[in-house]
Write a protein that holds these residues in place. Sequence first.
Motif, short mmCIF file in Angstrom:
data_model
loop_
_atom_site.label_atom_id
_atom_site.label_comp_id
_atom_site.label_asym_id
_atom_site.label_seq_id
_atom_site.Cartn_x
_atom_site.Cartn_y
_atom_site.Cartn_z
N PHE A 33 35.74 43.78 63.07
CA PHE A 33 36.01 43.82 64.51
C PHE A 33 37.36 43.20 64.87
N SER A 34 37.69 42.06 64.27
CA SER A 34 38.96 41.41 64.62
C SER A 34 40.15 42.26 64.17
N SER A 91 48.00 43.12 41.17
CA SER A 91 47.77 43.38 39.75
C SER A 91 46.84 42.35 39.10
N ASN A 92 46.63 41.22 39.74
CA ASN A 92 45.80 40.17 39.17
C ASN A 92 44.43 40.19 39.86
N THR A 93 43.37 40.39 39.10
CA THR A 93 42.03 40.47 39.68
C THR A 93 41.43 39.10 39.99
N PHE A 94 42.09 38.02 39.57
CA PHE A 94 41.56 36.69 39.83
C PHE A 94 41.81 36.22 41.26
N TYR A 95 42.74 36.84 41.91
CA TYR A 95 43.05 36.47 43.29
C TYR A 95 42.06 37.15 44.24
N MET A 96 41.50 36.36 45.11
CA MET A 96 40.60 36.88 46.14
C MET A 96 41.30 36.71 47.49
N ILE A 97 41.31 37.75 48.26
CA ILE A 97 41.96 37.69 49.57
C ILE A 97 41.06 36.91 50.52
N ASN A 98 41.63 35.95 51.20
CA ASN A 98 40.89 35.16 52.18
C ASN A 98 41.00 35.87 53.53
N TYR A 99 39.97 36.61 53.88
CA TYR A 99 40.00 37.39 55.11
C TYR A 99 39.90 36.50 56.35
N ASP A 100 39.39 35.29 56.20
CA ASP A 100 39.34 34.39 57.36
C ASP A 100 40.74 34.04 57.85
N TYR A 101 41.67 33.90 56.93
CA TYR A 101 43.06 33.64 57.30
C TYR A 101 43.61 34.77 58.16
N PHE A 102 43.36 35.99 57.73
CA PHE A 102 43.87 37.15 58.46
C PHE A 102 43.15 37.33 59.79
N LYS A 103 41.85 37.11 59.82
CA LYS A 103 41.09 37.24 61.07
C LYS A 103 41.60 36.25 62.11
N THR A 104 41.82 35.01 61.68
CA THR A 104 42.33 33.99 62.61
C THR A 104 43.70 34.38 63.15
N PHE A 106 44.96 37.37 63.32
CA PHE A 106 44.85 38.56 64.16
C PHE A 106 44.40 38.19 65.57
N VAL A 107 43.51 37.23 65.68
CA VAL A 107 43.07 36.78 67.01
C VAL A 107 44.22 36.10 67.74
N ILE A 108 44.99 35.29 67.04
CA ILE A 108 46.14 34.63 67.65
C ILE A 108 47.14 35.68 68.15
N ILE A 109 47.42 36.68 67.34
CA ILE A 109 48.37 37.72 67.74
C ILE A 109 47.81 38.52 68.90
N ASP A 110 46.50 38.78 68.90
CA ASP A 110 45.87 39.48 70.04
C ASP A 110 46.11 38.73 71.34
N LEU A 111 45.94 37.42 71.31
CA LEU A 111 46.12 36.62 72.53
C LEU A 111 47.58 36.63 72.99
N VAL A 112 48.50 36.56 72.04
CA VAL A 112 49.92 36.61 72.39
C VAL A 112 50.28 37.96 72.99
N ILE A 113 49.76 39.03 72.41
CA ILE A 113 50.04 40.37 72.94
C ILE A 113 49.45 40.52 74.33
N LEU A 114 48.25 39.97 74.55
CA LEU A 114 47.66 40.02 75.89
C LEU A 114 48.55 39.29 76.89
N GLY A 115 49.11 38.15 76.50
CA GLY A 115 50.04 37.44 77.37
C GLY A 115 51.31 38.24 77.63
#
Length: 131
Positions: A33-34, A91-104, A106-115
Amino acid sequence: MLKKVVYYLRIFSVIFFVIFICFLLNVIFDCGFSGISFLIMSLLFILINIFTVLSNKKIYKELISYNLISFTLTFYLGIIAIRLYFNYKASNTFYMINYDYFKTNFVIIDLVILGIILNTFFIYFYDIKTC
């Protein structure tokens, strides 16, 4: 001179904004959703920038702070995109993407765009002659 440079820098940065969104599309859709709300707000941001160019109002060219906010937003999104491609190597399968970082972020950018959107409409309907 400075006002024109900052105005054209904003116009140029919108192109980079679209490029960064294209780089982040996989992450945007994986964020649920975010991510979708970010994509919708980004589309509104692009449309608002097109609106300001087509409206041909002089005030959008004159306000350095308004133009710098849009440029800074693109710079911020660029940092997020660069972090994705340099910190999470595909290329490295040991790295896991932290989606919480991106979600946070994205919400910050949403608020800035709304402003920015609200500020754009306020500037458009505000008549300087009344002061």
